[in-house]
Design an enzyme around this catalytic site. Structure first.
Site, mmCIF file in Angstrom:
data_model
loop_
_atom_site.group_PDB
_atom_site.id
_atom_site.type_symbol
_atom_site.label_atom_id
_atom_site.label_comp_id
_atom_site.label_asym_id
_atom_site.label_seq_id
_atom_site.Cartn_x
_atom_site.Cartn_y
_atom_site.Cartn_z
ATOM 1 N N ASN A 142 -31.862 -18.147 -4.706
ATOM 2 C CA ASN A 142 -31.460 -17.076 -3.640
ATOM 3 C C ASN A 142 -29.910 -17.831 -4.014
ATOM 4 O O ASN A 142 -28.919 -17.296 -3.433
ATOM 5 C CB ASN A 142 -31.775 -18.722 -2.783
ATOM 6 C CG ASN A 142 -34.026 -18.137 -2.111
ATOM 7 O OD1 ASN A 142 -33.890 -16.994 -2.949
ATOM 8 N ND2 ASN A 142 -34.175 -18.948 -1.483
ATOM 9 N N HIS B 220 -1.804 15.511 20.438
ATOM 10 C CA HIS B 220 -2.942 16.434 20.648
ATOM 11 C C HIS B 220 -2.544 17.468 19.808
ATOM 12 O O HIS B 220 -2.580 19.200 20.267
ATOM 13 C CB HIS B 220 -2.082 17.054 22.030
ATOM 14 C CG HIS B 220 -1.889 15.664 23.005
ATOM 15 N ND1 HIS B 220 -3.064 15.295 23.257
ATOM 16 C CD2 HIS B 220 -0.980 15.353 23.926
ATOM 17 C CE1 HIS B 220 -2.731 14.041 24.520
ATOM 18 N NE2 HIS B 220 -1.172 14.181 24.748
ATOM 19 N N SER C 5 -14.078 30.135 -4.183
ATOM 20 C CA SER C 5 -15.438 31.384 -4.271
ATOM 21 C C SER C 5 -16.179 31.328 -5.008
ATOM 22 O O SER C 5 -15.261 32.477 -6.013
ATOM 23 C CB SER C 5 -15.324 31.911 -2.844
ATOM 24 O OG SER C 5 -15.730 32.164 -2.829
ATOM 25 N N LYS D 99 -10.026 33.313 -1.885
ATOM 26 C CA LYS D 99 -10.359 31.642 -2.258
ATOM 27 C C LYS D 99 -9.735 30.673 -3.108
ATOM 28 O O LYS D 99 -10.067 30.881 -4.586
ATOM 29 C CB LYS D 99 -12.039 31.582 -1.524
ATOM 30 C CG LYS D 99 -12.219 31.910 -0.854
ATOM 31 C CD LYS D 99 -10.927 31.941 0.690
ATOM 32 C CE LYS D 99 -11.583 30.897 1.495
ATOM 33 N NZ LYS D 99 -12.514 29.991 2.164
ATOM 34 N N GLU E 5 -12.049 17.866 0.927
ATOM 35 C CA GLU E 5 -12.993 17.699 2.066
ATOM 36 C C GLU E 5 -14.108 16.403 1.824
ATOM 37 O O GLU E 5 -14.154 16.616 2.041
ATOM 38 C CB GLU E 5 -13.234 18.858 1.877
ATOM 39 C CG GLU E 5 -12.131 20.490 2.623
ATOM 40 C CD GLU E 5 -12.866 21.727 2.044
ATOM 41 O OE1 GLU E 5 -13.792 22.214 2.133
ATOM 42 O OE2 GLU E 5 -11.840 22.733 2.378
ATOM 43 N N GLN F 75 -32.442 -8.434 -0.577
ATOM 44 C CA GLN F 75 -32.483 -7.570 -1.922
ATOM 45 C C GLN F 75 -32.091 -6.097 -1.911
ATOM 46 O O GLN F 75 -30.898 -5.724 -2.252
ATOM 47 C CB GLN F 75 -33.205 -7.179 -2.590
ATOM 48 C CG GLN F 75 -33.647 -7.292 -3.949
ATOM 49 C CD GLN F 75 -34.934 -7.132 -4.612
ATOM 50 O OE1 GLN F 75 -35.000 -8.095 -5.154
ATOM 51 N NE2 GLN F 75 -35.425 -6.017 -4.852
HETATM 52 N N1 ARG Z 1 -33.535 -9.568 -6.039
HETATM 53 C C1 ARG Z 1 -33.348 -10.929 -5.084
HETATM 54 C C2 ARG Z 1 -32.083 -10.473 -3.913
HETATM 55 O O1 ARG Z 1 -31.532 -9.497 -5.096
HETATM 56 C C3 ARG Z 1 -32.970 -12.255 -5.454
HETATM 57 C C4 ARG Z 1 -33.333 -12.886 -4.997
HETATM 58 C C5 ARG Z 1 -34.620 -13.028 -4.793
HETATM 59 N N2 ARG Z 1 -35.253 -14.231 -4.204
HETATM 60 C C6 ARG Z 1 -36.690 -14.716 -3.848
HETATM 61 N N3 ARG Z 1 -37.324 -15.836 -3.337
HETATM 62 N N4 ARG Z 1 -37.376 -13.814 -3.870
HETATM 63 O O2 ARG Z 1 -31.811 -10.820 -3.329
#
Ligand code: ARG
Length: 460
Positions: free
Chosen positions: A113, A159, A280, A286, A293, A325
């Site tokens: 995390n 405008h 085109s 064209k 674009e 994720q």
């Molecule tokens: N692949 C996960 C993400 O991108 C990594 C973190 C995962 N953590 C967990 N507790 N499952 O968020």
């Protein structure tokens, strides 16, 4: 692969369903974070050794192993596999395979995390530097063309109606200003993003005697994040990045729209090089402005990513949830889209061939110097509202004559305002009109040149 090969398999009795394995994997996208993941791991390991959690030998073995993995990935010989879910687990598993049990110590005091929250920050910080470089190149290309066209007369529109004469250089400098703000928005964004989540671990911090300031310093972050729950969870910094990118793309879409209009056979203000247009398959005549674009069209996907990220975060409870994720593809695609659009624009700008005659002629259709006539009358002592009324009547007369205000004879003008003398005539030309707007932010060629000079100084 069975679960006993997964780093988290201890509490499981059965293996992951293969479809679920594929469904939950992010390796196909997040492998592009490998450098940042390894950079974070090296900083974490270095800190753990400084704190006595790892020995110096363990640190050196782990760092050596990580560096070798990085080389393998760089060379394209690293065996990525879906069974290892994501970039973090793939690298850790490879480390353990390569250096043995000591590799199992890397994840001490850390969670995926705080790891992923760190990786994305490192990735975005680096990519923003290259986006800033692309913005700078585009600004320089615009300045070059603006300098060349500082005296070129064109109609300014409001405008979509001819409003007042301006110069093409002045118009281009408006684009340049927008880009300057875009660049500063990305700076603001880095400023808030540049804190280190490492040490937040899963959400609550860790029981090891870590030195978060040291890790932050090793990674070039300004400081450690102040709250673990927040640091592993919020992706506001990525949303902010995509918001800044969306505003930039909105600007590029506006330039694109203008270039497309200018290329039309109705306006013919500019011609793009053949190498930036396509033809085109059915209409032999064209020559289409496909590059602007497409840039205009690509703004849509970046706005979409912004909305996806806002929705991803909306109502998400603290702390980390797997929803996050899903941040990868919007982030990666935004980076790619913004960089390529800026790049192609920088290549295209010098190929713009202005058609100065068409631009000037267009300025002579629409009574563009009516305000100049009113201002002249004010200088002769008439109140602006009365002057406005007199000029309005003069314009109505010019319309009945089928000519532009600037083409009326002095005697015609004097019918509506007796104090008009022949000194008015040069003021009613587009050149006279732009030269009169000679103040900071005005369209006078001298002011455009000084704005260009200031912008160049800023970019040096
Ligand atoms: N692949 C996960 C993400 O991108 C990594 C973190 C995962 N953590 C967990 N507790 N499952 O968020």
């Amino acid at each position: 692969m069975s679960n006993n090969t997964k780093p988290w398999s201890g509490r499981f009795n059965a293996t992951t369903d293969l479809f679920v394995e594929a469904f939950t994997a992010s390796i196909a996208w997040d492998q592009r974070l490998y450098k940042h993941d390894i950079q974070g791991s090296i900083a974490h390991t270095t800190m753990l050794a400084k704190q006595g959690v790892l020995t110096i030998e363990e640190r050196d073995t782990i760092i050596f192993g990580l560096e070798r993995i990085q080389q393998n990935i760089d060379q394209g010989i690293f065996p990525w596999s879906e069974t290892l879910e994501d970039v973090h687990m793939s690298i850790e598993a490879a480390l353990i395979r390569d250096i043995g049990d000591v590799g199992k110590k890397l994840h001490t005091g850390r969670s995926r995390n705080d790891q992923v929250a760190t990786d994305i920050r490192l990735y975005l910080r680096e990519e923003i530097t290259s986006i800033q470089y692309e913005i700078r190149c585009l600004r320089l290309a615009i300045l070059e063309l603006a300098e060349q066209e500082a005296d070129t007369i064109m109609p300014g529109f409001t405008h979509m109606q001819v409003a007042q004469p301006i110069t093409f250089g002045y118009h281009l400098m408006a684009w340049q200003e927008m880009l300057a703000r875009d660049a500063s928005r990305f700076n603001d964004c880095v400023h808030r993003m540049n804190v280190s989540p490492l040490g937040s671990a899963a959400l609550a911090g860790t029981s090891y005697p870590i030195d978060r300031e040291y890790t932050a310093q090793l990674l070039g972050f300004t400081q450690p994040s102040a709250n673990g729950l927040d640091a592993v969870s919020d992706r506001d910094f990525a949303i902010e990045f995509i918001a800044a990118a969306s505003i930039l793309m909105m600007h590029l879409s506006r330039y694109s729209e203008e270039i497309i209009n200018w290329c039309s056979s109705q306006l013919r203000f500019v011609e793009l090089a053949d190498s930036f247009c396509t033809g085109s398959s059915i209409m032999p005549q064209k020559k289409n402005p496909d590059v602007p674009e497409l840039v205009r069209g690509k703004s849509a996907r970046v706005f979409g990513h912004l909305f996806a990220m806002l929705t991803l975060m909306k109502s998400q409870p603290l702390a980390y949830n797997r929803d996050n994720q899903e941040d990868k593809e919007p982030i990666f695609d935004t980076v790619f889209t913004v960089k390529t659009c800026l790049h192609v624009f920088t290549m295209m700008i010098p190929t713009i061939q202005p058609n100065r005659e068409s631009m000037r002629n267009a300025t002579l259709r629409g009574h563009a110097t009516a305000t100049d006539l009113a201002d002249y009358l004010v200088r002769k002592g008439i109140a602006f509202r009365d002057a406005h009324e007199m000029v309005g009547k003069t314009v109505a007369y010019a319309i009945t004559q089928g000519c532009d205000l600037a083409e009326l004879k002095l005697t015609d003008l004097q019918q509506f305002a007796p104090n008009i003398e022949d000194d008015v005539l040069p003021l009613l030309t587009p050149e006279g009109s732009v030269a009169a707007r000679d103040h900071i932010g005005g369209t006078a060629p001298a002011q455009v040149r000084s704005a260009i000079q200031q912008a160049r100084q800023q970019l040096d």
